[in-house]
Design a protein around this motif. Sequence first.
Motif, short mmCIF file in Angstrom:
data_model
loop_
_atom_site.label_atom_id
_atom_site.label_comp_id
_atom_site.label_asym_id
_atom_site.label_seq_id
_atom_site.Cartn_x
_atom_site.Cartn_y
_atom_site.Cartn_z
N LEU A 69 22.21 -10.09 41.36
CA LEU A 69 23.49 -9.92 42.04
C LEU A 69 23.41 -8.89 43.16
N ARG A 70 22.29 -8.19 43.26
CA ARG A 70 22.15 -7.16 44.28
C ARG A 70 21.16 -7.53 45.37
N VAL A 71 20.67 -8.76 45.34
CA VAL A 71 19.79 -9.21 46.41
C VAL A 71 20.64 -9.46 47.66
N ILE A 72 20.00 -9.39 48.82
CA ILE A 72 20.75 -9.61 50.06
C ILE A 72 21.19 -11.07 50.14
N CYS A 73 22.34 -11.29 50.76
CA CYS A 73 22.97 -12.60 50.71
C CYS A 73 23.61 -12.93 52.06
N THR A 74 23.77 -14.21 52.34
CA THR A 74 24.49 -14.64 53.54
C THR A 74 25.88 -14.01 53.55
N GLY A 75 26.22 -13.38 54.66
CA GLY A 75 27.51 -12.70 54.78
C GLY A 75 27.42 -11.20 54.67
N ASP A 76 26.28 -10.69 54.18
CA ASP A 76 26.10 -9.25 54.08
C ASP A 76 26.00 -8.62 55.47
N TRP A 77 26.43 -7.36 55.59
CA TRP A 77 26.20 -6.56 56.78
C TRP A 77 24.98 -5.68 56.50
N ALA A 78 23.96 -5.83 57.34
CA ALA A 78 22.66 -5.22 57.07
C ALA A 78 22.34 -4.12 58.07
N ALA A 79 21.47 -3.20 57.64
CA ALA A 79 20.90 -2.18 58.51
C ALA A 79 19.46 -2.57 58.77
N VAL A 80 19.16 -2.95 60.02
CA VAL A 80 17.86 -3.54 60.37
C VAL A 80 17.07 -2.59 61.27
N GLU A 81 15.76 -2.58 61.08
CA GLU A 81 14.90 -1.80 61.97
C GLU A 81 15.01 -2.32 63.40
N PRO A 82 15.03 -1.42 64.40
CA PRO A 82 15.18 -1.85 65.79
C PRO A 82 13.94 -2.54 66.34
N ALA A 83 12.80 -2.37 65.69
CA ALA A 83 11.56 -2.98 66.17
C ALA A 83 10.59 -3.08 65.00
N GLY A 84 9.48 -3.73 65.26
CA GLY A 84 8.47 -3.85 64.22
C GLY A 84 8.05 -5.29 64.02
#
Length: 366
Positions: A69-84
Amino acid sequence: MSSSVSDARALTLTAFGWDDAWAAEFASYEAQGLLPGRVVRVDRGQCDVITADGTVRADTAFVTPHDPLRVICTGDWAAVEPAGNPRYVKAYLPRRTAFVRSTSSQRSEGQILAANVDHAVIAVSLAVDLDLGRIERFLALAWESGAQPLVVLTKADLVADPVVLAHLVQDVETTAPGVQVLTVSSLTGEGTDVLAAVVSGGTSVLLGVSGAGKSTLANALLGAEVMEVQEAREVDGKGRHTTTTRNLLALPGGGVLIDTPGLRGVGLWDAESGVGQVFSEIEDYAADCRFHDCAHVAEPGCAVLAAVESGALAQRRLESYRKLLRENQRIVAKTDARLRSELRRDWRLKAAEGRANHSAKRGGRA
């Protein structure tokens, strides 16, 4: 990051539901140089995230806990690395709502289908006989999620008699107290403008079994043939799984739509309050029962049974209510040791009472 850049990014993400409250939640991640984005698709340990810089592919290894229930899911707001290469999702923001069902596995795990949803659009095909019990299941999960349910009766053009159509709508309205029921035909366009207006504010998830017309309905709302469509079988009206992943799409008239694969099973997952909301009239009657713990089976002074006897409450509704409560109780008991212990204690007490009553009827003979 300068305020002008931050404002530009916020403006770009607004179409996907970004607001001041999300921005405040994200502040600590922004200070770390991470990008905000909304997850539009998840598959094989990776996800597509829409950011102000465009859609990026990101790895979810940092947000893949053992709890499903804590895996990332469609609709989540995520914090993503700017590069890599690869990029990683470092975290996701606390969810406002979450649509969860139980899996079909023997472990009775929960499965999250969509996050941060405002409207749960339950598509029901009029090409086949209505399954009111299934509608009640979808509604219970929708209410439990925190979203506002909406029932859409698709393929309305297949019901030529307006009187018959009115009766079908009435049956669903009785099944779904407090829920808007719309009739829609993607072929003729009937009702799609009303539905588009409803979903234009916020995020909506489109739910239903295969063959319910979800992908066709999604295309009507999107104004383009975005989702692949396959014909339902004539013999039973069932369809194949055209949509195989959950996809988040911005609507041209405003709002966001999450399309989902057809659900074969609609198992409850800790949805007691959702069940109560679906059967609100039964719980209203229950408030007048003589005993506060009335099981509505054979107790004297049961207001629920009196309502069934008078015809004010359909027997089918009461049986469905009992069935969903029992199912939900079993699911919760499998994951809650304390409740499981309480249930076993109650079962032992009821068994003892049953033996005592049986003995009394036989005049005290063992």
